[in-house]
Design a protein around this motif. Sequence first.
Motif, mmCIF file in Angstrom:
data_model
loop_
_atom_site.group_PDB
_atom_site.id
_atom_site.type_symbol
_atom_site.label_atom_id
_atom_site.label_comp_id
_atom_site.label_asym_id
_atom_site.label_seq_id
_atom_site.Cartn_x
_atom_site.Cartn_y
_atom_site.Cartn_z
ATOM 1 N N LYS A 69 0.798 -1.208 0.138
ATOM 2 C CA LYS A 69 -0.031 0.129 -0.193
ATOM 3 C C LYS A 69 0.914 1.699 0.207
ATOM 4 C CE LYS A 69 -3.604 2.218 2.883
ATOM 5 N NZ LYS A 69 -4.857 1.433 3.643
ATOM 6 N N ALA A 70 1.742 1.263 1.032
ATOM 7 C CA ALA A 70 3.094 2.406 0.472
ATOM 8 C C ALA A 70 3.508 2.493 -0.677
ATOM 9 C CB ALA A 70 3.265 1.954 2.361
ATOM 10 N N TYR A 71 3.580 1.545 -0.956
ATOM 11 C CA TYR A 71 4.797 1.726 -2.359
ATOM 12 C C TYR A 71 3.225 2.258 -3.907
ATOM 13 C CZ TYR A 71 5.921 -0.161 -6.811
ATOM 14 O OH TYR A 71 6.283 -0.772 -8.957
ATOM 15 N N ARG A 72 2.034 1.227 -3.255
ATOM 16 C CA ARG A 72 1.550 1.860 -4.491
ATOM 17 C C ARG A 72 1.121 3.604 -4.308
ATOM 18 N NH1 ARG A 72 -3.732 -1.650 -4.209
ATOM 19 N NH2 ARG A 72 -4.407 0.479 -3.495
ATOM 20 N N ALA A 73 1.505 3.910 -2.696
ATOM 21 C CA ALA A 73 0.975 5.483 -3.062
ATOM 22 C C ALA A 73 2.193 6.059 -3.449
ATOM 23 C CB ALA A 73 1.099 5.931 -1.294
#
Length: 92
Positions: A69-73
């Motif tokens: 999720k942090a990667y996508r953000a």
Amino acid sequence: MGTVVLSGTAVLVVLGFGDHLYWIAAVAVLYLYARHGRGSSSTPSAPGGSSPQGPAATSTPVSAPTSYKAYRARRDQQAKWERRYARERGGR
């Protein structure tokens, strides 16, 4: 990198049979590799367990995301910046 450190340590141990100072050097190499090498944590904790404060804390490079999720953000934010840059530069 680990292979180089282990090979160097082995050479220092073998040389240590002639001069014991090389054994101390081998221990120092292993200690420094364990302390600052590839497998160590990149964020040392500050005394008292608090996060670091001041200008040094803000100038650290962006670390790898800890979750997908942090990667996508982060990826979406980067794409947004790149689109804005391309628009401001006239699509170049």
